[in-house]
Design an enzyme around this catalytic site. Structure first.
Site, PDB file in Angstrom:
ATOM      1  N   GLY A  37     -26.046  -0.169   6.246  1.00 55.71           N
ATOM      2  CA  GLY A  37     -24.912  -1.097   6.214  1.00 55.71           C
ATOM      3  C   GLY A  37     -23.628  -0.317   6.381  1.00 55.71           C
ATOM      4  O   GLY A  37     -23.622   0.765   6.968  1.00 55.71           O
TER       5      GLY A  37
ATOM      6  N   GLY B  15     -35.155   2.815   3.416  1.00 55.97           N
ATOM      7  CA  GLY B  15     -34.482   1.992   2.411  1.00 55.97           C
ATOM      8  C   GLY B  15     -34.476   0.532   2.796  1.00 55.97           C
ATOM      9  O   GLY B  15     -35.452   0.007   3.347  1.00 55.97           O
TER      10      GLY B  15
ATOM     11  N   LYS C 241     -23.397   2.146  -0.049  1.00 61.64           N
ATOM     12  CA  LYS C 241     -24.147   3.382  -0.301  1.00 61.64           C
ATOM     13  C   LYS C 241     -23.551   4.023  -1.550  1.00 61.64           C
ATOM     14  O   LYS C 241     -22.561   3.512  -2.088  1.00 61.64           O
ATOM     15  CB  LYS C 241     -24.056   4.333   0.890  1.00 61.64           C
ATOM     16  CG  LYS C 241     -22.675   4.875   1.136  1.00 61.64           C
ATOM     17  CD  LYS C 241     -22.723   5.949   2.196  1.00 61.64           C
ATOM     18  CE  LYS C 241     -21.439   6.724   2.207  1.00 61.64           C
ATOM     19  NZ  LYS C 241     -21.432   7.785   3.177  1.00 61.64           N
TER      20      LYS C 241
ATOM     21  N   LEU D 249     -33.163  10.538   7.237  1.00 68.56           N
ATOM     22  CA  LEU D 249     -34.544  10.078   7.314  1.00 68.56           C
ATOM     23  C   LEU D 249     -34.954   9.479   5.973  1.00 68.56           C
ATOM     24  O   LEU D 249     -36.082   9.646   5.520  1.00 68.56           O
ATOM     25  CB  LEU D 249     -35.479  11.232   7.669  1.00 68.56           C
ATOM     26  CG  LEU D 249     -35.519  11.662   9.141  1.00 68.56           C
ATOM     27  CD1 LEU D 249     -36.542  12.772   9.348  1.00 68.56           C
ATOM     28  CD2 LEU D 249     -35.838  10.484  10.063  1.00 68.56           C
TER      29      LEU D 249
ATOM     30  N   CYS E 222     -19.348   1.067   9.556  1.00 65.86           N
ATOM     31  CA  CYS E 222     -19.455   1.780  10.832  1.00 65.86           C
ATOM     32  C   CYS E 222     -20.733   1.498  11.624  1.00 65.86           C
ATOM     33  O   CYS E 222     -20.663   1.037  12.759  1.00 65.86           O
ATOM     34  CB  CYS E 222     -19.319   3.275  10.596  1.00 65.86           C
ATOM     35  SG  CYS E 222     -17.635   3.717  10.174  1.00 65.86           S
TER      36      CYS E 222
ATOM     37  N   LYS F 294       0.836  -1.209   0.000  1.00 62.70           N
ATOM     38  CA  LYS F 294       0.000   0.000   0.000  1.00 62.70           C
ATOM     39  C   LYS F 294       0.869   1.256   0.000  1.00 62.70           C
ATOM     40  O   LYS F 294       0.612   2.214  -0.732  1.00 62.70           O
ATOM     41  CB  LYS F 294      -0.911  -0.009   1.238  1.00 62.70           C
ATOM     42  CG  LYS F 294      -2.012   1.020   1.187  1.00 62.70           C
ATOM     43  CD  LYS F 294      -2.897   0.953   2.418  1.00 62.70           C
ATOM     44  CE  LYS F 294      -4.083   0.043   2.229  1.00 62.70           C
ATOM     45  NZ  LYS F 294      -5.064   0.136   3.330  1.00 62.70           N
TER      46      LYS F 294
ATOM     47  N   THR G 251     -12.491   4.647  15.912  1.00 58.60           N
ATOM     48  CA  THR G 251     -13.648   4.551  16.807  1.00 58.60           C
ATOM     49  C   THR G 251     -13.369   3.504  17.877  1.00 58.60           C
ATOM     50  O   THR G 251     -13.126   2.336  17.558  1.00 58.60           O
ATOM     51  CB  THR G 251     -14.896   4.164  16.001  1.00 58.60           C
ATOM     52  OG1 THR G 251     -15.025   5.122  14.965  1.00 58.60           O
ATOM     53  CG2 THR G 251     -16.135   4.184  16.878  1.00 58.60           C
TER      54      THR G 251
HETATM   55  C1  UDX Z   1     -10.295   2.447  10.767  1.00 62.21           C
HETATM   56  C2  UDX Z   1     -11.093   1.790  11.907  1.00 62.21           C
HETATM   57  O1  UDX Z   1     -11.514   0.506  11.513  1.00 62.21           O
HETATM   58  C3  UDX Z   1     -12.283   2.589  12.322  1.00 62.21           C
HETATM   59  O2  UDX Z   1     -12.907   2.041  13.442  1.00 62.21           O
HETATM   60  C4  UDX Z   1     -11.868   3.939  12.680  1.00 62.21           C
HETATM   61  O3  UDX Z   1     -12.991   4.741  12.931  1.00 62.21           O
HETATM   62  C5  UDX Z   1     -10.956   4.543  11.671  1.00 62.21           C
HETATM   63  O4  UDX Z   1      -9.924   3.679  11.241  1.00 62.21           O
HETATM   64  P1  UDX Z   1     -10.569   2.558   8.112  1.00 62.21           P
HETATM   65  O5  UDX Z   1      -9.623   3.659   7.876  1.00 62.21           O
HETATM   66  O6  UDX Z   1     -11.815   2.521   7.281  1.00 62.21           O
HETATM   67  O7  UDX Z   1     -11.106   2.558   9.619  1.00 62.21           O
HETATM   68  O8  UDX Z   1      -9.804   1.148   8.045  1.00 62.21           O
HETATM   69  P2  UDX Z   1      -8.851   0.590   6.900  1.00 62.21           P
HETATM   70  O9  UDX Z   1      -9.217   1.184   5.580  1.00 62.21           O
HETATM   71  O10 UDX Z   1      -8.822  -0.874   7.079  1.00 62.21           O
HETATM   72  O11 UDX Z   1      -7.416   1.204   7.283  1.00 62.21           O
HETATM   73  C6  UDX Z   1      -6.607   0.837   8.334  1.00 62.21           C
HETATM   74  C7  UDX Z   1      -5.147   0.821   7.876  1.00 62.21           C
HETATM   75  O12 UDX Z   1      -4.298   0.562   9.002  1.00 62.21           O
HETATM   76  C8  UDX Z   1      -4.837  -0.248   6.828  1.00 62.21           C
HETATM   77  O13 UDX Z   1      -4.250   0.371   5.702  1.00 62.21           O
HETATM   78  C9  UDX Z   1      -3.844  -1.178   7.533  1.00 62.21           C
HETATM   79  O14 UDX Z   1      -2.867  -1.710   6.653  1.00 62.21           O
HETATM   80  C10 UDX Z   1      -3.223  -0.249   8.575  1.00 62.21           C
HETATM   81  N1  UDX Z   1      -2.638  -0.911   9.755  1.00 62.21           N
HETATM   82  C11 UDX Z   1      -3.301  -1.886  10.408  1.00 62.21           C
HETATM   83  C12 UDX Z   1      -1.405  -0.473  10.218  1.00 62.21           C
HETATM   84  O15 UDX Z   1      -0.788   0.402   9.634  1.00 62.21           O
HETATM   85  N2  UDX Z   1      -0.906  -1.048  11.340  1.00 62.21           N
HETATM   86  C13 UDX Z   1      -1.544  -2.035  12.018  1.00 62.21           C
HETATM   87  O16 UDX Z   1      -1.025  -2.523  13.022  1.00 62.21           O
HETATM   88  C14 UDX Z   1      -2.798  -2.463  11.535  1.00 62.21           C
HETATM   89  C1  UDX Z   2     -21.100   6.901   9.045  1.00 62.01           C
HETATM   90  C2  UDX Z   2     -21.341   8.261   9.744  1.00 62.01           C
HETATM   91  O1  UDX Z   2     -22.286   9.016   8.995  1.00 62.01           O
HETATM   92  C3  UDX Z   2     -20.054   9.017   9.916  1.00 62.01           C
HETATM   93  O2  UDX Z   2     -20.268  10.224  10.635  1.00 62.01           O
HETATM   94  C4  UDX Z   2     -19.091   8.129  10.681  1.00 62.01           C
HETATM   95  O3  UDX Z   2     -17.885   8.742  10.902  1.00 62.01           O
HETATM   96  C5  UDX Z   2     -18.871   6.813   9.948  1.00 62.01           C
HETATM   97  O4  UDX Z   2     -20.132   6.170   9.769  1.00 62.01           O
HETATM   98  P1  UDX Z   2     -20.730   6.040   6.548  1.00 62.01           P
HETATM   99  O5  UDX Z   2     -20.825   4.660   7.141  1.00 62.01           O
HETATM  100  O6  UDX Z   2     -19.603   6.358   5.625  1.00 62.01           O
HETATM  101  O7  UDX Z   2     -20.652   7.137   7.717  1.00 62.01           O
HETATM  102  O8  UDX Z   2     -22.077   6.303   5.728  1.00 62.01           O
HETATM  103  P2  UDX Z   2     -23.498   6.961   6.015  1.00 62.01           P
HETATM  104  O9  UDX Z   2     -23.726   8.001   5.001  1.00 62.01           O
HETATM  105  O10 UDX Z   2     -23.670   7.344   7.425  1.00 62.01           O
HETATM  106  O11 UDX Z   2     -24.473   5.743   5.681  1.00 62.01           O
HETATM  107  C6  UDX Z   2     -24.504   4.548   6.448  1.00 62.01           C
HETATM  108  C7  UDX Z   2     -25.589   3.620   5.950  1.00 62.01           C
HETATM  109  O12 UDX Z   2     -26.890   4.143   6.236  1.00 62.01           O
HETATM  110  C8  UDX Z   2     -25.583   3.359   4.445  1.00 62.01           C
HETATM  111  O13 UDX Z   2     -25.883   2.007   4.203  1.00 62.01           O
HETATM  112  C9  UDX Z   2     -26.690   4.255   3.922  1.00 62.01           C
HETATM  113  O14 UDX Z   2     -27.226   3.800   2.699  1.00 62.01           O
HETATM  114  C10 UDX Z   2     -27.686   4.183   5.062  1.00 62.01           C
HETATM  115  N1  UDX Z   2     -28.596   5.337   5.151  1.00 62.01           N
HETATM  116  C11 UDX Z   2     -28.095   6.573   5.436  1.00 62.01           C
HETATM  117  C12 UDX Z   2     -29.983   5.158   5.015  1.00 62.01           C
HETATM  118  O15 UDX Z   2     -30.461   4.039   4.781  1.00 62.01           O
HETATM  119  N2  UDX Z   2     -30.798   6.245   5.159  1.00 62.01           N
HETATM  120  C13 UDX Z   2     -30.330   7.492   5.438  1.00 62.01           C
HETATM  121  O16 UDX Z   2     -31.147   8.427   5.565  1.00 62.01           O
HETATM  122  C14 UDX Z   2     -28.935   7.662   5.577  1.00 62.01           C
END
Ligand code: UDX
Ligand code: UDX
Length: 434
Positions: free
Chosen positions: A257, A253, A320, A250, A260, A35, A121
């Site tokens: 999913g 759907g 989404k 609101l 998060c 990466k 988180t």
């Molecule tokens: C992550 C967490 O899962 C989420 O709960 C938090 O809110 C934000 O960080 P995300 O960035 O979406 O979310 O995860 P991911 O895209 O999997 O990135 C994590 C990165 O950390 C990966 O690139 C992985 O290779 C790296 N990593 C993992 C390290 O550099 N060191 C480690 O020990 C483990």
């Molecule tokens: C979410 C939070 O919004 C963000 O603040 C946090 O940091 C990470 O988690 P994300 O998971 O990227 O972000 O997407 P989000 O836009 O929140 O949608 C989450 C899911 O809810 C999706 O599956 C989306 O389709 C669904 N959704 C969202 C609905 O079904 N209805 C809505 O009105 C809004």
């Protein structure tokens, strides 16, 4: 300011690129050497609108670099962000092994004062544990601060959310760290909420749970609308104009999913339990979400009677719109259930096709949206991509064996689709059409 990100995934990379854009010197570290090599060549492993330009532009200006070395991260950054994964365990609790490991590694390399910021988180009281861990492994007794600075970015508009946040939450143990964090965010015009560590950590879980609650509320209402003969989108509009309620989140759907909401809700329920509180309200939010997914699937199965040997055209695979992320995607879950019951699935997604196929090999990926309709017994909309509104639906109708259309995101105008000859079913749209 010199800033390091440890973990360069969705959150770390996007946040790092935005800090560079604000004029900071950023080092993004990841233990995945492949990466890091990719990023160093200016290639982005994820799809996020606007990110590639930001990464390339700032790398060219010398404000954004990449490395695999945590030692370098500690040496470079006055502020060091932890953006490593915090995945769920089977019982819903959060797996904190990466956070713990990186905290130990940082401690071993500490030579001067550093601010270590948890952006992943995490359960409330994690910051306290990170501080204890760093103190324990930092044998030279170097001064440091631990901060909680939760991220609120939504995938698909992460760059915008980072540069224009509604608020910045900074949880600290000592005022010095708050001043450094405020300086870091100074170019951004947003209210800054300074709290203690535990409150900041709670704000993240409380916010995501509340947003999930809003979605489950409107999804439950969609069931009432279907039974009562009303339109859930109109109900949501009428409710949302009340500023105390607000229009956002609101949209009824097929259930929420993504990486998060499902995980954060399960974690928060578990955390509450450990603190001696049974958060029944949130358990119900999760249960309504499961029901919503199940109802939509059953609606389709009821119409097709038997799925075996049927062809289902599926529009949308990402969890989404505007992202290629398929983690916990309800669209993909649906596809998997269709396949399990013996159907053929012809699917299209503007960007998530390849990622989805890696998870579900049997998926037939179409190059254009209209193609999913060829020989289909029904078409299902599972992701709210705007471009699905503009497909040539008249042509699609002609290609289909039977005219069943299930719009899981209420993207289309029911009257128009009926006029084109479809048998249309949306979500929570109980009004009679035609
Ligand atoms: C992550 C967490 O899962 C989420 O709960 C938090 O809110 C934000 O960080 P995300 O960035 O979406 O979310 O995860 P991911 O895209 O999997 O990135 C994590 C990165 O950390 C990966 O690139 C992985 O290779 C790296 N990593 C993992 C390290 O550099 N060191 C480690 O020990 C483990
Ligand atoms: C979410 C939070 O919004 C963000 O603040 C946090 O940091 C990470 O988690 P994300 O998971 O990227 O972000 O997407 P989000 O836009 O929140 O949608 C989450 C899911 O809810 C999706 O599956 C989306 O389709 C669904 N959704 C969202 C609905 O079904 N209805 C809505 O009105 C809004």
């Amino acid at each position: 300011m010199n800033v390091s990100m440890v973990g360069s995934g969705y959150v770390g990379l996007t946040t790092g690129a935005c800090f560079a854009e604000l004029g900071h010197q950023v080092l993004c570290v990841d233990n995945d050497a492949e990466k890091v090599a990719l990023l160093s060549r200016g290639e982005i492993p994820i799809y996020e609108p606007g990110l590639e330009e930001l990464v390339r532009g700032n790398a060219a200006k010398g404000r954004l670099r990449f490395s695999t070395s945590v030692a370098e991260a500690v040496d470079h950054g006055l502020v060091i962000f932890l953006t490593v994964p915090t995945p769920p365990q089977p019982d819903g609790s959060v797996d904190l092994r990466y956070v713990e490991k990186v905290a130990r590694e940082i401690a071993r390399h500490l030579r001067d004062y550093r601010v270590i910021v948890d952006k992943s988180t995490v359960p409330v009281r994690t910051g306290e544990k990170v501080a204890q861990t760093i103190a324990r492994y930092n044998t030279q007794g170097v001064d440091f601060d631990v901060v909680s600075n939760p991220e609120f970015l939504r995938e698909g508009c992460a760059v915008h959310d980072l540069l224009h946040p509604d608020r910045i939450v900074i949880g600290v143990q000592r005022p010095r760290a708050a001043e450094i964090m405020k300086e870091l965010y100074r170019p951004i015009a947003a209210p800054v909420v300074v709290t203690d560590l535990n409150s900041a950590e709670l704000i993240k879980h409380a916010s995501n749970s509340f947003l999930a609650l809003k979605i489950s509320y409107i999804n439950a209402l969609s069931q009432i609308c279907e039974r009562a003969g009303a339109d859930v989108d109109l109900v949501a509009e009428g409710m949302g104009l009340d500023q105390r309620i607000g229009k956002a989140f609101l949209k009824a759907g097929i259930g929420y999913g993504g990486s998060c909401f499902p995980k954060d809700l399960a974690a928060f329920i578990r955390i509450s339990e450990e603190l001696g509180y049974d958060f029944r309200l949130l358990k119900e939010v999760a249960a309504i979400n499961e029901e919503q997914k199940e109802r939509f699937f059953k609606k389709i199965r009821r119409a097709l009677w038997v799925l075996e040997e049927k062809t289902i055209g599926l529009l949308g695979l990402a969890f989404k719109a505007n992202t290629d992320d398929v983690r916990n995607s309800v669209a993909l879950e649906l596809a998997s259930r269709f396949l399990r019951e013996g159907a053929r699935v012809r699917a299209y997604d503007p960007v998530a096709g390849r990622k989805a196929q890696r998870v579900l090999r049997e998926l037939e990926i179409c190059e254009v949206g209209e193609e999913v309709a060829r020989g289909a017994d029904c078409v299902v909309i599972a992701t709210e991509w705007d471009e699905f509104r503009r497909l040539d639906w008249a042509r699609m109708r002609k290609w289909m064996i039977s005219p069943l259309l299930f719009d899981g995101r209420n993207l289309l105008d029911p009257a128009h689709m009926v006029a084109l000859g479809f048998q249309y079913e949306g979500v929570g749209r109980g009004l009679r059409i035609g």
